[in-house]
Design a protein around this motif. Structure first.
Motif, PDB file in Angstrom:
ATOM      1  N   ILE A 175      45.992  -2.446  26.952  1.00 32.29           N
ATOM      2  CA  ILE A 175      46.819  -1.980  27.206  1.00 32.29           C
ATOM      3  C   ILE A 175      47.065  -1.008  28.415  1.00 32.29           C
ATOM      4  O   ILE A 175      48.051  -0.894  28.939  1.00 32.29           O
ATOM      5  CB  ILE A 175      47.520  -0.841  25.702  1.00 32.29           C
ATOM      6  N   VAL A 176      46.163   0.080  28.532  1.00 30.80           N
ATOM      7  CA  VAL A 176      45.972   0.578  29.804  1.00 30.80           C
ATOM      8  C   VAL A 176      45.155   0.210  31.239  1.00 30.80           C
ATOM      9  O   VAL A 176      46.377   0.560  32.045  1.00 30.80           O
ATOM     10  CB  VAL A 176      45.131   2.087  29.554  1.00 30.80           C
ATOM     11  N   ALA A 177      44.885  -1.077  31.145  1.00 25.93           N
ATOM     12  CA  ALA A 177      44.546  -1.528  32.189  1.00 25.93           C
ATOM     13  C   ALA A 177      45.515  -2.360  33.160  1.00 25.93           C
ATOM     14  O   ALA A 177      45.510  -2.117  34.012  1.00 25.93           O
ATOM     15  CB  ALA A 177      42.826  -2.562  32.020  1.00 25.93           C
ATOM     16  N   ASP A 178      46.068  -3.059  32.139  1.00 26.38           N
ATOM     17  CA  ASP A 178      47.515  -3.120  32.860  1.00 26.38           C
ATOM     18  C   ASP A 178      48.260  -2.655  33.262  1.00 26.38           C
ATOM     19  O   ASP A 178      48.856  -3.031  34.545  1.00 26.38           O
ATOM     20  CB  ASP A 178      48.050  -4.247  31.325  1.00 26.38           C
ATOM     21  N   VAL A 179      48.062  -1.452  33.142  1.00 24.93           N
ATOM     22  CA  VAL A 179      49.963  -0.213  33.227  1.00 24.93           C
ATOM     23  C   VAL A 179      48.338  -0.514  34.972  1.00 24.93           C
ATOM     24  O   VAL A 179      49.470   0.047  35.861  1.00 24.93           O
ATOM     25  CB  VAL A 179      49.518   1.011  33.055  1.00 24.93           C
ATOM     26  N   ALA A 180      46.889  -0.357  34.943  1.00 18.00           N
ATOM     27  CA  ALA A 180      46.622   0.048  36.293  1.00 18.00           C
ATOM     28  C   ALA A 180      47.041  -1.505  37.303  1.00 18.00           C
ATOM     29  O   ALA A 180      46.891  -1.103  38.604  1.00 18.00           O
ATOM     30  CB  ALA A 180      45.285   0.745  35.692  1.00 18.00           C
ATOM     31  N   LEU A 181      46.871  -2.480  36.650  1.00 13.20           N
ATOM     32  CA  LEU A 181      46.315  -3.501  37.042  1.00 13.20           C
ATOM     33  C   LEU A 181      48.648  -3.633  37.916  1.00 13.20           C
ATOM     34  O   LEU A 181      48.451  -4.450  39.031  1.00 13.20           O
ATOM     35  CB  LEU A 181      46.255  -5.017  36.333  1.00 13.20           C
ATOM     36  N   CYS A 182      49.198  -3.265  37.476  1.00 15.97           N
ATOM     37  CA  CYS A 182      50.328  -4.314  37.341  1.00 15.97           C
ATOM     38  C   CYS A 182      50.850  -3.812  38.958  1.00 15.97           C
ATOM     39  O   CYS A 182      51.297  -4.778  39.452  1.00 15.97           O
ATOM     40  CB  CYS A 182      51.786  -3.810  36.482  1.00 15.97           C
ATOM     41  N   PRO A 183      50.936  -3.093  38.922  1.00 19.45           N
ATOM     42  CA  PRO A 183      51.789  -2.701  41.093  1.00 19.45           C
ATOM     43  C   PRO A 183      50.609  -3.196  41.582  1.00 19.45           C
ATOM     44  O   PRO A 183      52.084  -4.457  42.538  1.00 19.45           O
ATOM     45  CB  PRO A 183      51.590  -1.578  41.168  1.00 19.45           C
ATOM     46  N   MET A 184      49.483  -3.469  42.262  1.00 25.35           N
ATOM     47  CA  MET A 184      48.953  -4.062  42.560  1.00 25.35           C
ATOM     48  C   MET A 184      49.372  -6.033  42.029  1.00 25.35           C
ATOM     49  O   MET A 184      49.260  -6.697  43.024  1.00 25.35           O
ATOM     50  CB  MET A 184      47.230  -4.180  42.696  1.00 25.35           C
ATOM     51  N   GLU A 185      49.000  -6.066  40.660  1.00 31.66           N
ATOM     52  CA  GLU A 185      49.714  -7.762  40.558  1.00 31.66           C
ATOM     53  C   GLU A 185      51.314  -8.692  41.614  1.00 31.66           C
ATOM     54  O   GLU A 185      51.097  -9.447  41.963  1.00 31.66           O
ATOM     55  CB  GLU A 185      49.552  -7.780  39.330  1.00 31.66           C
ATOM     56  N   ALA A 186      51.724  -7.480  41.157  1.00 28.85           N
ATOM     57  CA  ALA A 186      52.987  -7.380  42.042  1.00 28.85           C
ATOM     58  C   ALA A 186      52.449  -7.730  43.082  1.00 28.85           C
ATOM     59  O   ALA A 186      53.682  -8.998  43.892  1.00 28.85           O
ATOM     60  CB  ALA A 186      53.894  -6.212  41.173  1.00 28.85           C
ATOM     61  N   VAL A 187      52.599  -7.317  44.075  1.00 30.23           N
ATOM     62  CA  VAL A 187      51.908  -7.234  45.068  1.00 30.23           C
ATOM     63  C   VAL A 187      50.971  -8.652  46.094  1.00 30.23           C
ATOM     64  O   VAL A 187      52.188  -9.351  46.664  1.00 30.23           O
ATOM     65  CB  VAL A 187      51.533  -5.956  46.195  1.00 30.23           C
ATOM     66  N   LYS A 188      50.457  -8.587  44.776  1.00 29.75           N
ATOM     67  CA  LYS A 188      48.843  -9.947  45.254  1.00 29.75           C
ATOM     68  C   LYS A 188      50.217 -10.884  44.933  1.00 29.75           C
ATOM     69  O   LYS A 188      50.456 -12.129  45.522  1.00 29.75           O
ATOM     70  CB  LYS A 188      47.942 -10.011  44.313  1.00 29.75           C
ATOM     71  N   VAL A 189      51.387 -11.444  44.130  1.00 36.50           N
ATOM     72  CA  VAL A 189      51.818 -12.839  43.633  1.00 36.50           C
ATOM     73  C   VAL A 189      52.355 -13.313  44.554  1.00 36.50           C
ATOM     74  O   VAL A 189      53.082 -13.767  45.194  1.00 36.50           O
ATOM     75  CB  VAL A 189      52.921 -12.389  42.295  1.00 36.50           C
ATOM     76  N   ARG A 190      53.470 -11.588  45.392  1.00 38.66           N
ATOM     77  CA  ARG A 190      54.885 -11.472  46.685  1.00 38.66           C
ATOM     78  C   ARG A 190      53.890 -12.333  48.168  1.00 38.66           C
ATOM     79  O   ARG A 190      54.478 -13.144  48.065  1.00 38.66           O
ATOM     80  CB  ARG A 190      55.207 -10.665  46.498  1.00 38.66           C
ATOM     81  N   VAL A 191      52.648 -11.457  48.050  1.00 36.14           N
ATOM     82  CA  VAL A 191      52.361 -11.741  49.148  1.00 36.14           C
ATOM     83  C   VAL A 191      51.291 -13.109  49.123  1.00 36.14           C
ATOM     84  O   VAL A 191      51.441 -14.150  50.044  1.00 36.14           O
ATOM     85  CB  VAL A 191      50.860 -10.530  49.300  1.00 36.14           C
ATOM     86  N   GLN A 192      51.176 -14.221  47.980  1.00 38.47           N
ATOM     87  CA  GLN A 192      50.147 -15.403  48.263  1.00 38.47           C
ATOM     88  C   GLN A 192      51.393 -16.195  47.830  1.00 38.47           C
ATOM     89  O   GLN A 192      51.471 -17.671  48.470  1.00 38.47           O
ATOM     90  CB  GLN A 192      49.752 -15.366  46.551  1.00 38.47           C
ATOM     91  N   THR A 193      52.808 -15.835  47.673  1.00 39.87           N
ATOM     92  CA  THR A 193      53.294 -16.982  47.108  1.00 39.87           C
ATOM     93  C   THR A 193      54.838 -16.736  47.763  1.00 39.87           C
ATOM     94  O   THR A 193      55.424 -18.274  48.196  1.00 39.87           O
ATOM     95  CB  THR A 193      54.801 -17.213  46.075  1.00 39.87           C
ATOM     96  N   GLN A 194      55.135 -16.329  48.978  1.00 40.23           N
ATOM     97  CA  GLN A 194      56.654 -15.865  49.917  1.00 40.23           C
ATOM     98  C   GLN A 194      55.566 -15.919  50.996  1.00 40.23           C
ATOM     99  O   GLN A 194      55.509 -14.128  51.346  1.00 40.23           O
ATOM    100  CB  GLN A 194      57.062 -14.219  49.196  1.00 40.23           C
ATOM    101  N   PRO A 195      55.755 -16.694  52.135  1.00 34.65           N
ATOM    102  CA  PRO A 195      54.251 -16.522  53.217  1.00 34.65           C
ATOM    103  C   PRO A 195      55.936 -15.465  54.299  1.00 34.65           C
ATOM    104  O   PRO A 195      57.049 -16.157  54.229  1.00 34.65           O
ATOM    105  CB  PRO A 195      54.671 -17.938  53.555  1.00 34.65           C
TER     106      PRO A 195
END
Length: 362
Positions: free
Chosen positions: A175-195
């Motif tokens: 629960i706590v770990a995902d709060v730390a991960l979420c912002p970077m996950e949002a950036v990662k997905v867009r960088v990888q899937t939206q050239p």
């Protein structure tokens, strides 16, 4: 050789007033209250554990122990997730645009044609930072929560219901770990899937904040919890029980008599098996996270309509099983290797609560 030169854990992570991670080979007054045993023993107040290693005693559940687990978790998650960035790029694109990226082979060909080999490294920086932070909280808090819940129920019930302890501890940590991960996950997905969206973290993060505010970085948190909490519960509970079964049913000698390389081999096997179960149980939510982070204003209903109910469970699953199995096995090897280098026992085989219950009944 001084203590500071032998310690693999940065000294600023723990106070010198607490028990040191490494004890001197000579008799030490800081551990005189611990009764020495071949494998484990309880302190005189019954609230902590100490495990004897061949050359030195390391007190379990001291501040330095949790610091070591936190650093080990940061390394094992950050290194492994970054290493499989090329596979993650393919997986995310297959989830987001199944009509264009029909299978693994076509996804590789299209990515090379449109972006070159550099396209397979897109998103590595938010991956490294995000999963390093997640791993630190995940493993460090898991070890703490496992001890905390064991103390609440007592050694007898902790040993009897150890799987519930593993499940509760891992869920609390994630629960706590995902709060730390979420912002970077949002950036990662867009960088990888939206050239063309962004080159990486440095320009991708400000762009999301500018267009959607800070809330845009956490809009995928609930689906991320839906993916990661079951994933982590399965990961830790399956690993702990699998390793215990391997030592009981497969290995010809007890864990304490196995060499460290053999123990790390067991960690990899247990981790790979756990990873397969993790991939299957968390895959629908993984599709949701990728879809929602890639589509502004999209809902869960939109994702189900676009991907289909069957597609939610199967789209990109074979690649994810291979990816997560390898990833999880490697994570446990790195995690336990860091613990071994720090003078700590590898994870699994016999829970500390079980060892304490046995010592009480003896």
């Amino acid at each position: 050789m001084s203590d500071s030169s032998r310690s693999l854990i940065p000294s600023f992570l723990y106070s010198s007033d607490h028990h040191r991670l490494f004890q001197s080979p000579e008799p030490s007054t800081t551990m005189t209250h611990v009764k020495s045993r071949p494998t484990s023993s309880a302190s005189s107040n019954g609230s902590s554990f100490a495990i004897a290693t061949p050359n030195e005693k390391v007190e379990m559940y001291s501040p330095a122990y949790f610091a070591a687990c936190t650093v080990a978790g940061m390394l094992c998650c950050g290194i492994t997730h970054t290493a499989i960035t090329p596979l993650d790029v393919i997986k995310c694109n297959m989830q987001i645009d199944p009509h264009k990226y029909k299978n693994i082979t076509s996804a590789f060909k299209i990515t090379i044609k449109e972006q070159g080999l550099k396209g397979f490294t897109r998103g590595w920086s938010p991956t490294l930072l995000g999963y390093s932070a997640q791993g630190a909280f995940k493993y460090g808090l898991y070890e703490y929560s496992k001890k905390y819940y064991s103390d609440i129920v007592g050694p007898e019930y902790a040993a009897k219901y150890k799987t519930l302890i593993y499940l509760a501890g891992s869920a609390s940590a994630e629960i706590v770990a995902d709060v730390a991960l979420c912002p970077m996950e949002a950036v990662k997905v867009r960088v990888q899937t939206q050239p063309g969206f962004a080159r990486g973290l440095s320009d991708g993060l400000p762009k999301i904040i500018k267009s959607e505010g800070f809330r845009g970085l956490h809009k995928g948190l609930v689906p991320l919890w839906g993916r990661q909490i079951p994933y982590t519960m399965m990961k830790f509970a399956t690993f702990e029980n699998t390793v215990e079964l391997i030592y009981k049913k497969v290995m010809p000698t007890p864990k304490e008599e196995c060499s460290k390389p053999v123990q790390l081999g067991v960690s990899f096997a247990g981790g790979y098996i756990a990873g397969i179960f993790c991939a299957v149980i968390s895959h629908p939510a993984d599709n949701l996270v990728s879809f929602l982070n890639n589509s502004k204003g999209a809902t869960v209903a939109d994702a189900v309509k676009r991907l289909g109910l069957l597609g939610m469970f199967t789209r990109g699953l074979p690649l994810r099983i291979f990816m997560i199995g390898t990833l999880t096995g490697a994570q446990w090897v790195i995690y336990d290797a860091v613990k071994v280098l720090a003078g700590l026992p590898t994870t699994g085989g016999a829970s500390p609560a079980t060892a304490l219950a046995q010592s009480v009944s003896a």
